[in-house]
Design a protein around this motif. Structure first.
Motif, mmCIF file in Angstrom:
data_model
loop_
_atom_site.group_PDB
_atom_site.id
_atom_site.type_symbol
_atom_site.label_atom_id
_atom_site.label_comp_id
_atom_site.label_asym_id
_atom_site.label_seq_id
_atom_site.Cartn_x
_atom_site.Cartn_y
_atom_site.Cartn_z
ATOM 1 N N CYS A 39 0.839 -1.382 -0.080
ATOM 2 C CA CYS A 39 -0.127 -0.122 0.244
ATOM 3 C C CYS A 39 0.804 1.254 -0.175
ATOM 4 N N ASP A 40 0.813 2.282 -0.771
ATOM 5 C CA ASP A 40 1.548 3.102 -0.713
ATOM 6 C C ASP A 40 0.599 4.181 -1.050
ATOM 7 N N PHE A 41 1.136 5.216 -0.218
ATOM 8 C CA PHE A 41 0.085 6.638 0.008
ATOM 9 C C PHE A 41 0.753 7.830 0.218
ATOM 10 N N SER A 42 2.177 7.104 -0.703
ATOM 11 C CA SER A 42 3.536 8.487 -0.647
ATOM 12 C C SER A 42 2.448 9.524 -1.679
ATOM 13 N N PHE A 43 3.067 10.729 -1.028
ATOM 14 C CA PHE A 43 2.108 12.486 -2.053
ATOM 15 C C PHE A 43 1.031 12.000 -2.150
ATOM 16 N N SER A 44 0.471 11.536 -1.334
ATOM 17 C CA SER A 44 -0.841 11.760 -1.282
ATOM 18 C C SER A 44 -1.891 13.101 -0.450
ATOM 19 N N TYR A 45 -0.880 14.017 0.540
ATOM 20 C CA TYR A 45 -1.057 15.227 0.764
ATOM 21 C C TYR A 45 -2.171 14.405 2.502
ATOM 22 N N ILE A 46 -2.236 13.207 2.898
ATOM 23 C CA ILE A 46 -2.617 12.897 3.533
ATOM 24 C C ILE A 46 -2.814 13.613 4.688
ATOM 25 N N THR A 47 -3.578 13.526 5.853
ATOM 26 C CA THR A 47 -3.390 14.357 7.304
ATOM 27 C C THR A 47 -3.777 13.103 8.543
#
Length: 528
Positions: free
Chosen positions: A69-77
């Protein structure tokens, strides 16, 4: 309606009013087509970019069927919910995470790789996530470039399988004693770009598998009292350090600048910690005249000197005596209690051919200890407490013929250790706990080329397997022993990542429709 009128010359003309009606109609049709295309692009684009953020598009199976699971560079908080419990690799690098809910990873019992780098996590919110207690299979943990400052001594106590730990780029100013003691399998430890000034005694001593560590770009205080433990560890483990740490803005205080002697504990800015002068002799803890009742023992006062041979064996010595005969060719210091040797101990012995230091309590030898014994041919270091030998220890002794290092605690030899010897013919190295891993490749290669030199090659046993050093399997090292893959990625912030698959598809879809739209717009007038 519009119609044609044919003149005598055969030309076709349109009435002016009907031609104007045709132009208006064509323009309205073009506008309608543009509006429809824009609406289609908007709806499809929003739909696709929305899907790109959805979890099922961020999680996939690698070629090796590894759940990622890759959530990199998603601007999530915040950490997304409902991450599959089968996930083994999870990345949140380059986001805006500052808070991780308690138990956020508790259901990820198979997680082996967790990347939380380049966020805004502090130690309080990271500890709440209970990574330590909820991810027993974790092997790689990257916390680099966050806001960690104070580390709990038990922060990693249950991550027994961890072999890669990144703490680089934080605000850490102190390492609690014992914080790494439970990480028996740790091989890579990144601590660069922090605010470390000192380390506690034995901070890295209980990490037997440690291969590489980064300590540069910290604020090391280089006065004697505070740098001693780091200096001592570096002297014995310099081959494990990626980029030598430097002293940070160490200058004399105003009260110490009055005389040069009062400033002996101060060093100029950016001096390498390992290069600090004067600490070698402090490490040895050689008895001074005051501690020896004012007596400076000379060699021939306590040893037997016959011609060019000096016999100091079994004299109960705790240190090497001074003032040896300058023409000595043989020196026997075996069976004593010597635990360290001054770098100046053998100055003037340029004719020495044989040196026996066996059966003592040596734990380390300085790289320049044999700098003044260029004629040395036979060196015996067996039956001490040595754990390693400096890479350039034998550089000043190119005429060495025989070396014995058996019955010590040496796990590996540095690369190029024998590269300076011109006449070397005899090595005994058994009864050491040789660690048969990738660090042994160069030694094994040298042994196979010099089989007639190793006296006890069949007795060089691996401490981590039932094989010998020569017969152990090193095939896995050929493709994986590449340190750039560990330090090239996180030493400096990496460049922005490429588009994800879903983002790339979205851009391609929109570009294709724009071309289609332009083509239709140009063809409409021709068709009509």
């Amino acid at each position: 309606m519009w119609y044609k009128t044919t003149t005598a010359s055969g030309s076709t003309t349109c009435q002016v009013r009907q031609k104007q009606d045709w132009c208006v109609t064509s323009f309205i049709i073009i506008l309608l087509i543009m509006a429809l295309h824009l609406l289609l692009l908007t709806l499809c684009g929003v739909s696709i970019f929305t899907r790109a953020q959805e979890m099922h598009e961020r999680c996939y199976h690698h070629d090796s069927n590894l759940p990622i699971c890759d959530f990199s560079f998603s601007y999530i908080t915040e950490i997304p919910k409902n991450i599959s419990e089968d996930t083994e690799v999870l990345s949140f690098t380059y986001n805006h995470l500052w808070n991780i809910p308690a138990g956020a990873f508790s259901h990820l019992r198979k997680l082996s790789n967790l990347d939380l780098s380049f966020n805004s996590l502090d130690e309080f919110h990271f500890e709440r996530a209970d990574v330590n207690g909820s991810t027993p299979e974790l092997k790689k943990l990257n916390l680099g470039f966050n806001k960690l400052r104070i580390l709990d001594p038990q922060m990693f106590s249950m991550l027994s399988k961890l072999n890669w730990l990144g703490l680089q780029g934080n605000n850490i100013d102190f390492l609690p004693p014992g914080i790494f003691d439970k990480l028996q399998g740790l091989e890579i430890l990144l601590l660069h770009y922090n605010n470390l000034e000192v380390i506690p005694d034995g901070a890295f001593d209980n990490i037997p598998s440690l291969m590489k560590i980064t300590l540069h770009e910290n604020k090391w205080k280089c006065n004697f009292a505070e740098i001693y433990h780091l200096f001592k560890w570096l002297k014995r483990n310099q081959h494990k350090v990626f980029s030598s740490p430097l002293c940070h803005n160490t200058q004399c205080s105003s009260s110490e600048t009055e005389t040069q002697s009062s400033c002996s504990s101060c060093y100029e800015t950016q001096k390498q910690v390992i290069a600090i002068e004067g600490l070698d002799d402090i490490m040895c803890e050689i008895p001074t005249k005051e501690s020896s009742n004012g007596i400076d023992h000379k060699a021939c006062d306590v040893c037997l000197c016959i011609g060019t041979q000096v016999n100091c064996s079994s004299r109960g010595l705790h240190y090497v005596p001074s003032s040896f005969p300058s023409d000595a060719t043989s020196l026997d210091l075996s069976h004593n209690h010597i635990n360290c040797i001054e770098t100046s101990a053998f100055i003037g012995l340029d004719k020495l051919l044989k040196l026996d230091l066996s059966w003592n309590y040596l734990q380390t030898v300085q790289p320049t200890i044999f700098e003044h014994t260029n004629a040395l041919q036979n060196l015996n270091l067996q039956s001490n407490l040595l754990t390693e030998l400096p890479a350039r220890l034998l550089t000043p002794t190119p005429m060495l013929i025989s070396l014995s290092i058996s019955n010590n605690s040496i796990k590996s030899l540095p690369e190029g250790f024998f590269g300076w010897l011109l006449q070397f013919k005899n090595l005994t190295a058994s009864k050491n706990p040789w660690l048969c891993d990738c660090n042994m490749l160069h030694f094994v290669s040298w042994i196979k080329r010099k089989t007639d030199i190793i006296v006890d090659s069949n007795n060089l046993l691996c401490s981590n397997s039932d094989e010998t050093v020569v017969t152990a399997n090193y095939m896995s090292c050929i493709s994986t022993h590449n340190w750039q893959q560990f330090f090239g990625t996180y030493d400096r912030p990496p460049p922005p990542m490429m588009m994800s698959t879903s983002d790339s598809f979205s851009a391609s879809f929109i570009f294709h429709n724009l071309r289609l739209f332009l083509g239709i717009s140009l063809l409409v007038p021709l068709v009509l």
